[in-house]
Design an enzyme around this catalytic site. Structure first.
Site, PDB file in Angstrom:
ATOM      1  N   TRP A 101       1.419   4.098   2.059  1.00 24.38           N
ATOM      2  CA  TRP A 101       1.723   2.659   2.129  1.00 24.38           C
ATOM      3  C   TRP A 101       3.070   2.340   1.512  1.00 24.38           C
ATOM      4  O   TRP A 101       3.829   1.526   2.038  1.00 24.38           O
ATOM      5  CB  TRP A 101       0.577   1.838   1.528  1.00 24.38           C
ATOM      6  CG  TRP A 101      -0.654   1.983   2.358  1.00 24.38           C
ATOM      7  CD1 TRP A 101      -1.783   2.669   2.025  1.00 24.38           C
ATOM      8  CD2 TRP A 101      -0.846   1.523   3.701  1.00 24.38           C
ATOM      9  NE1 TRP A 101      -2.677   2.643   3.077  1.00 24.38           N
ATOM     10  CE2 TRP A 101      -2.124   1.946   4.118  1.00 24.38           C
ATOM     11  CE3 TRP A 101      -0.065   0.793   4.607  1.00 24.38           C
ATOM     12  CZ2 TRP A 101      -2.642   1.672   5.378  1.00 24.38           C
ATOM     13  CZ3 TRP A 101      -0.574   0.511   5.861  1.00 24.38           C
ATOM     14  CH2 TRP A 101      -1.845   0.943   6.241  1.00 24.38           C
ATOM     15  N   ASP A 170       2.551  -4.187  -4.121  1.00 28.40           N
ATOM     16  CA  ASP A 170       1.473  -4.238  -3.133  1.00 28.40           C
ATOM     17  C   ASP A 170       0.210  -3.805  -3.869  1.00 28.40           C
ATOM     18  O   ASP A 170       0.099  -2.659  -4.284  1.00 28.40           O
ATOM     19  CB  ASP A 170       1.805  -3.270  -1.986  1.00 28.40           C
ATOM     20  CG  ASP A 170       0.664  -3.121  -0.984  1.00 28.40           C
ATOM     21  OD1 ASP A 170      -0.379  -3.789  -1.143  1.00 28.40           O
ATOM     22  OD2 ASP A 170       0.825  -2.319  -0.044  1.00 28.40           O
ATOM     23  N   LYS A 194     -10.151  -6.157   1.387  1.00 18.92           N
ATOM     24  CA  LYS A 194     -10.845  -5.123   0.623  1.00 18.92           C
ATOM     25  C   LYS A 194     -11.704  -5.786  -0.452  1.00 18.92           C
ATOM     26  O   LYS A 194     -12.911  -5.805  -0.332  1.00 18.92           O
ATOM     27  CB  LYS A 194      -9.839  -4.138   0.046  1.00 18.92           C
ATOM     28  CG  LYS A 194      -9.092  -3.411   1.195  1.00 18.92           C
ATOM     29  CD  LYS A 194      -7.827  -2.788   0.754  1.00 18.92           C
ATOM     30  CE  LYS A 194      -6.872  -2.439   1.858  1.00 18.92           C
ATOM     31  NZ  LYS A 194      -7.380  -1.547   2.897  1.00 18.92           N
TER      32      LYS A 194
HETATM   33  N1  PMP Z   1      -0.957  -1.638   1.707  1.00 19.54           N
HETATM   34  C1  PMP Z   1      -2.052  -0.968   1.306  1.00 19.54           C
HETATM   35  C2  PMP Z   1      -2.097  -0.381  -0.063  1.00 19.54           C
HETATM   36  C3  PMP Z   1      -3.131  -0.836   2.186  1.00 19.54           C
HETATM   37  O1  PMP Z   1      -4.234  -0.180   1.802  1.00 19.54           O
HETATM   38  C4  PMP Z   1      -3.062  -1.419   3.477  1.00 19.54           C
HETATM   39  C5  PMP Z   1      -4.199  -1.343   4.465  1.00 19.54           C
HETATM   40  N2  PMP Z   1      -5.140  -0.425   4.273  1.00 19.54           N
HETATM   41  C6  PMP Z   1      -1.891  -2.080   3.839  1.00 19.54           C
HETATM   42  C7  PMP Z   1      -0.864  -2.174   2.921  1.00 19.54           C
HETATM   43  C8  PMP Z   1      -1.741  -2.709   5.190  1.00 19.54           C
HETATM   44  O2  PMP Z   1      -2.478  -3.869   5.190  1.00 19.54           O
HETATM   45  P1  PMP Z   1      -2.661  -4.791   6.482  1.00 19.54           P
HETATM   46  O3  PMP Z   1      -3.495  -4.022   7.424  1.00 19.54           O
HETATM   47  O4  PMP Z   1      -3.320  -5.998   5.894  1.00 19.54           O
HETATM   48  O5  PMP Z   1      -1.311  -5.084   7.017  1.00 19.54           O
END
Ligand code: PMP
Length: 358
Positions: A101, A170, A194
């Site tokens: 991520w 994030d 989550k």
């Molecule tokens: N950052 C992290 C740490 C994640 O776990 C996720 C999704 N699993 C995201 C970003 C992406 O999130 P989204 O699908 O809401 O764009």
């Protein structure tokens, strides 16, 4: 029948909240219609929206100089909006890349501004976090971006970078289960799917003084535009906001972040305990000190045993345990609404499966 849902997000949500939403689904607050059929400019929705914003502020213990924004596009849109709004001309941003991520966040930032890797854990297979000394901060760095919990690798940042440079974080996969020292951050964001609600919504906390003037940004990409309208500049993700508001209410009533954190620690220690006491049959690939409280990654001796383990787990209604498709293995996501009984059921399955395999 409800399963034990270890999904990495979307994931299990509090049953009491789902039941409450079901009870008022067809006729919201005596309006004769569902909330999903209602104008976002109605008084009834305005109340839901404002209450959710206030609740988020209170649960996060947010200082007054921060704004709460409810945005669509998930955490992914924030990968772009953060640099768009925070990086002025001549400024750069450093990214701590401790997993998939963080890597995506950096790739997006590079498309909209000057961003560099302040540390990259790829060579360790993303199994560890940097010590503060290892993080490089270049001259002219406007912010350092961290992913405090890497959902796929299953590691969490225990030690923050050294003070001096504002942080952008994030926190998607450990949102509000970890106390936030606001003095260190200019921006904290995460998808809510989550710990806090259904997918389709990002909860964003931003320090007002940190935002640039946004003159060149299209409306939706401009934090100022959302600030001016209290996240009602366009039609918001109403149902998501409504459910998140209910979940935040429950969190606040149960003691807030502190309670969520101690529950997360209890779930994680039960599961890591079972892994550690299995004599190596189950193993955690990550450095012990940075084990995630919310995404517990583990392996079995062979891929065949892993497949059999997962199939048998499904039969016992333990679902969502497959590791991310990019890394394989097993992963149990232990988010805020997961009952400890579900973890106990998993631990029981692990013991029984090991016995059967031995
Ligand atoms: N950052 C992290 C740490 C994640 O776990 C996720 C999704 N699993 C995201 C970003 C992406 O999130 P989204 O699908 O809401 O764009």
């Amino acid at each position: 029948m409800r399963v034990h849902n270890f999904g990495a997000g979307p994931c299990t949500l509090p049953l009491a909240v789902l039941e409450e939403a079901r009870a008022e689904f067809l006729d919201f607050a005596g309006s004769g219609m569902s909330l999903t059929e209602m104008s976002h400019r109605s008084d009834a929705y305005a109340e839901v929206h404002t209450a959710a914003l206030d609740r988020a502020r209170r649960v996060a213990l947010l200082p007054d100089d921060f704004e709460v924004l409810l945005l669509q596009g998930g955490a992914t849109l924030q990968f772009a909006m953060a640099p768009m709004n925070l990086l002025g001309p001549g400024a750069s941003a450093g990214y701590v890349v401790a997993g998939a991520w963080g890597s995506k966040a950096l790739a997006s930032a590079r498309k909209v501004g000057v961003a560099y890797s302040a540390w990259d854990g790829a060579e360790s297979g993303y199994r560890r976090m940097p010590s503060p000394d290892e993080i490089r901060v270049d001259e002219g760095t406007r912010y350092l971006h961290v992913t405090t919990n890497e959902t796929i690798g299953g590691i969490r940042m225990v030690m923050l970078p050294k003070p001096g440079t504002p942080l952008v974080a994030d926190m998607s996969s450990e949102y509000l289960v970890r106390p936030i020292d606001w003095s260190r951050y200019d921006l904290v964001y995460g998808g809510v799917q989550k710990n806090l609600g259904p997918s389709g919504l990002a909860l964003v906390f931003v320090r007002r003084s940190a935002i640039g003037d946004g003159t060149n940004l299209p409306d939706y990409l401009d934090y100022r535009w959302h600030m001016a309208s209290e996240s009602l500049g366009n039609t918001p993700a109403m149902f998501q906001v409504y459910l998140m508001g209910k979940i935040l209410t429950r969190i606040e009533e149960r003691g807030g972040i502190e309670t969520l954190e101690s529950e997360a620690e209890a779930r994680a220690s039960l599961l890591y305990g079972a892994i550690d006491e299995s004599g190596g049959f189950y193993s955690s690939p990550v450095e012990t000190a940075v084990r995630s409280l919310t995404n517990v990654v583990f392996r079995l001796p062979t891929p065949q045993l892993e497949s059999a383990f997962l199939a048998e787990a499904e039969r016992r209604h333990l679902v969502g345990l497959q590791g991310h498709r990019s890394v394989g293995g097993c992963r149990a996501s232990l988010y805020a609404a997961l009952d400890i009984e579900s973890v106990a059921a998993l631990v029981e399955h692990m013991a029984a499966f090991q016995m059967g395999a031995g």
